[in-house]
Design a protein around this motif. Sequence first.
Motif, mmCIF file in Angstrom:
data_model
loop_
_atom_site.group_PDB
_atom_site.id
_atom_site.type_symbol
_atom_site.label_atom_id
_atom_site.label_comp_id
_atom_site.label_asym_id
_atom_site.label_seq_id
_atom_site.Cartn_x
_atom_site.Cartn_y
_atom_site.Cartn_z
ATOM 1 N N VAL A 30 0.654 -1.388 -0.149
ATOM 2 C CA VAL A 30 0.173 0.017 0.163
ATOM 3 C C VAL A 30 0.765 1.261 0.025
ATOM 4 C CG1 VAL A 30 -1.585 1.464 1.668
ATOM 5 C CG2 VAL A 30 -2.334 -1.123 1.201
ATOM 6 N N VAL A 43 -7.771 7.772 2.306
ATOM 7 C CA VAL A 43 -7.970 5.977 2.809
ATOM 8 C C VAL A 43 -6.825 5.191 4.072
ATOM 9 C CG1 VAL A 43 -8.292 3.491 1.566
ATOM 10 C CG2 VAL A 43 -8.856 5.915 0.325
ATOM 11 N N LEU A 48 -8.422 -0.585 4.518
ATOM 12 C CA LEU A 48 -8.081 -0.762 3.751
ATOM 13 C C LEU A 48 -7.884 -2.544 3.664
ATOM 14 C CD1 LEU A 48 -5.304 1.351 1.987
ATOM 15 C CD2 LEU A 48 -7.870 0.864 0.823
ATOM 16 N N LEU A 59 -5.853 -3.925 -4.922
ATOM 17 C CA LEU A 59 -6.132 -2.317 -4.440
ATOM 18 C C LEU A 59 -5.952 -1.838 -5.470
ATOM 19 C CD1 LEU A 59 -3.893 -0.924 -2.344
ATOM 20 C CD2 LEU A 59 -2.476 -1.759 -2.689
ATOM 21 N N TRP A 68 -9.029 5.665 -5.737
ATOM 22 C CA TRP A 68 -9.304 5.299 -4.420
ATOM 23 C C TRP A 68 -10.395 5.943 -4.130
ATOM 24 C CZ3 TRP A 68 -5.063 2.863 -2.420
ATOM 25 C CH2 TRP A 68 -3.903 3.430 -2.528
ATOM 26 N N LEU A 70 -13.449 4.974 -2.386
ATOM 27 C CA LEU A 70 -14.066 3.811 -1.824
ATOM 28 C C LEU A 70 -14.972 3.523 -1.935
ATOM 29 C CD1 LEU A 70 -12.073 3.716 1.987
ATOM 30 C CD2 LEU A 70 -11.711 1.679 -0.285
#
Length: 95
Positions: A30, A43, A48, A59, A68, A70
Amino acid sequence: MELAWKYRGKGGLMPMLLWNLPRDAFFDVVHEVRRQLMGGADVGFDMLCQLLGGNVRALMDLAMNYGWDLRTWLRNVVNHIRDLMYREVVILNFT
């Protein structure tokens, strides 16, 4: 490893080879993805981990295809699962 090699081209074990990483290794990935793709700073890592479970494919999908976001990513995951369940109901004639 022999089984993974044997079934690699048939879709059998290939998805399981590296895709669900332990928490620490996932954190490293990440961090590297954020560094290279710039973004995702809002985030949280714990979120995650809970949503992706260490899945590197998910990912990359979140970062590359959803920027990104979500909420949109999760909505599409839920819709995909709903559609799969509906197709199974129809195929198995449970209607």
